[in-house]
Design an enzyme around this catalytic site. Sequence first.
Site, mmCIF file in Angstrom:
data_model
loop_
_atom_site.group_PDB
_atom_site.id
_atom_site.type_symbol
_atom_site.label_atom_id
_atom_site.label_comp_id
_atom_site.label_asym_id
_atom_site.label_seq_id
_atom_site.Cartn_x
_atom_site.Cartn_y
_atom_site.Cartn_z
ATOM 1 N N SER A 72 0.824 -1.220 0.000
ATOM 2 C CA SER A 72 0.000 0.000 0.000
ATOM 3 C C SER A 72 0.853 1.262 0.000
ATOM 4 C CB SER A 72 -0.915 0.001 1.228
ATOM 5 O OG SER A 72 -0.149 -0.112 2.413
ATOM 6 N N THR A 116 -38.583 27.942 -9.805
ATOM 7 C CA THR A 116 -38.867 26.604 -9.282
ATOM 8 C C THR A 116 -39.118 25.779 -10.531
ATOM 9 O OG1 THR A 116 -41.229 27.063 -9.088
ATOM 10 C CG2 THR A 116 -39.901 27.475 -7.119
ATOM 11 N N HIS A 117 -38.687 24.546 -10.529
ATOM 12 C CA HIS A 117 -38.766 23.693 -11.736
ATOM 13 C C HIS A 117 -38.011 24.322 -12.914
ATOM 14 C CE1 HIS A 117 -42.203 21.810 -9.596
ATOM 15 N NE2 HIS A 117 -42.492 23.062 -9.295
ATOM 16 N N SER A 125 -12.577 26.916 -27.525
ATOM 17 C CA SER A 125 -12.775 25.689 -28.291
ATOM 18 C C SER A 125 -11.735 25.655 -29.393
ATOM 19 C CB SER A 125 -14.172 25.673 -28.891
ATOM 20 O OG SER A 125 -14.208 24.811 -30.012
ATOM 21 N N LYS A 164 -16.559 30.260 -28.773
ATOM 22 C CA LYS A 164 -16.886 29.585 -27.524
ATOM 23 C C LYS A 164 -16.107 30.101 -26.319
ATOM 24 C CE LYS A 164 -19.200 26.170 -27.102
ATOM 25 N NZ LYS A 164 -19.040 24.820 -27.633
ATOM 26 N N ASN A 192 -16.038 28.245 -22.822
ATOM 27 C CA ASN A 192 -16.622 27.098 -22.122
ATOM 28 C C ASN A 192 -16.373 27.179 -20.619
ATOM 29 O OD1 ASN A 192 -17.569 25.983 -24.503
ATOM 30 N ND2 ASN A 192 -15.645 24.896 -24.886
ATOM 31 N N GLU A 214 -17.936 22.907 -14.915
ATOM 32 C CA GLU A 214 -18.363 21.553 -15.302
ATOM 33 C C GLU A 214 -17.582 20.489 -14.536
ATOM 34 O OE1 GLU A 214 -19.402 21.504 -19.887
ATOM 35 O OE2 GLU A 214 -17.740 22.848 -19.487
ATOM 36 N N TYR A 230 -9.423 -5.899 13.167
ATOM 37 C CA TYR A 230 -8.837 -5.444 11.898
ATOM 38 C C TYR A 230 -8.908 -6.532 10.832
ATOM 39 C CZ TYR A 230 -5.421 -3.793 8.483
ATOM 40 O OH TYR A 230 -4.806 -3.397 7.319
HETATM 41 N N1 ARG Z 1 -1.029 -1.100 5.489
HETATM 42 C C1 ARG Z 1 -1.979 -1.537 6.463
HETATM 43 C C2 ARG Z 1 -3.287 -0.766 6.319
HETATM 44 O O1 ARG Z 1 -3.284 0.242 5.724
HETATM 45 C C3 ARG Z 1 -1.433 -1.350 7.842
HETATM 46 C C4 ARG Z 1 -2.012 -2.272 8.844
HETATM 47 C C5 ARG Z 1 -1.541 -3.663 8.599
HETATM 48 N N2 ARG Z 1 -1.954 -4.539 9.608
HETATM 49 C C6 ARG Z 1 -1.960 -5.857 9.450
HETATM 50 N N3 ARG Z 1 -2.371 -6.575 10.438
HETATM 51 N N4 ARG Z 1 -1.519 -6.446 8.382
HETATM 52 O O2 ARG Z 1 -4.303 -1.158 6.807
#
Ligand code: ARG
Length: 455
Positions: free
Chosen positions: A20, A152-153, A274, A280, A282, A287, A314
């Site tokens: 991660s 309204t509408h 554009s 144009k 825009n 948007e 967890y």
């Molecule tokens: N990278 C993990 C997360 O974002 C950290 C926690 C990991 N904990 C575990 N028991 N593997 O959740």
Amino acid sequence: MWGGRFSAKPDQVMQAINASIDVDKRLAEEDIAGSKAHAAMLAKTGIVSKADAKAIDDGLTQVLDEIRAGKLQFSKALEDIHMNVEARLKEIIGDPAGRLHTARSRNDQVATDFRLWVKSACAARIGQIEALMRAFLGQAEAHAETVMPGFTHLQTAQPVTFGHHLLAYVEMLDRDRGRFRDAIARMDESPLGAAALAGTGFPIDRDMTAKALGFARPMANSLDAVSDRDFALESLSAVAICAGHLSRLAEEMVIWSSAQFGFVKQSDAWSTGSSIMPQKRNPDAAELVRAKTGRATGSLVGLLTVMKALPLAYSKDMQEDKATTFEAFDALDLSLQAMTGMVTAMAPDPVRMRAAAASGFSTATDLADWLVRELNMPFRDAHHVTGMAVKAAEQAGQDLPGLPLSALQAIEPRITQDVFAVLTVEASVASRQSYGGTAPQRVREQVAAWKEKLT
Ligand code: ARG
């Protein structure tokens, strides 16, 4: 990290799905703050020596400097920010680094880091919301008397003042600000010290770490501490509602700046041309603000779905909480900045707005109210008479104030010349003095009250 128990390396795809670091490297500041607070507590309680804690603290300062300078190469093999920081600390200070994780788990660590991040992101969005509120107040004050059609509408309803219309957004934004504040107040508890899920046998001081990290108190249940992501959900809900508000404003800006409406001209800084149609201008920024609502709403639904039916405590599912939360907060960050710029820069066209406000029989209700007030008619009868007047005007190709008195008297003989005084758009808005109404006087009072509240 798992060398003691595992003999084979993880599959490549395992690493790809599990790591991660690309996302949670954004938690580096919070992670190091959490580790510093934890190390200081370990020293204070005698769990590690003062010398080791000092080495850890100095080492963490160096790791943070390296990260800030973009000098630390993060490794996917080390999975996440927590292990990347710890591994680098080990390289810098050697053995004492191994003591930092005493009485702690990545479960309470990540919960703490993420809470700190969300808490400060909510505070930052509050500041940006206030900047947008101020931008609205500037325009509302300048246009307390500018008349536009109220819809309204999306059908012409009654004339309103542009200032009043803008102040509606100030009210919405104030509630958005309140939702972020409420979320902050509820998330103001520290998970640190919950350890993996059950607490720890070490004599830790959770009040000390909570205080050091700016939390009001430690969370009371260790299982809840590592498995709660309500704080992110609640904040994402505030993000989604606020983004939804901005999308309504964005939509109005798109409509207002169209050639057909022409109520507002957006500055060059917030428009694009554009590549094929030279005429144009825009409203791309508006948007995109309108579209970014999709990310905000999607993030909320995404995390609600991740959290649904997860058993305590967890589970790795929860690692998916961050990307979606960062994305939503980032979208709102840009949207608030863009909207503040656009609201400040937009140039309303009071002449076009007034002309539009005066068309579409917008003062029909004023005629009905006059009949009630001056002729003591029941409102339902007045509504009927006015309907006939509108029909007559329509047939004559006129607007209501353009009808001759005789035409009105053919419908209701007691109508006098006085009625024309209430049929102008200026008279119409000036008459709506009820609390919360659109009269310029009420708008000025509200602007003054908001300025007071925002300082
Ligand atoms: N990278 C993990 C997360 O974002 C950290 C926690 C990991 N904990 C575990 N028991 N593997 O959740």
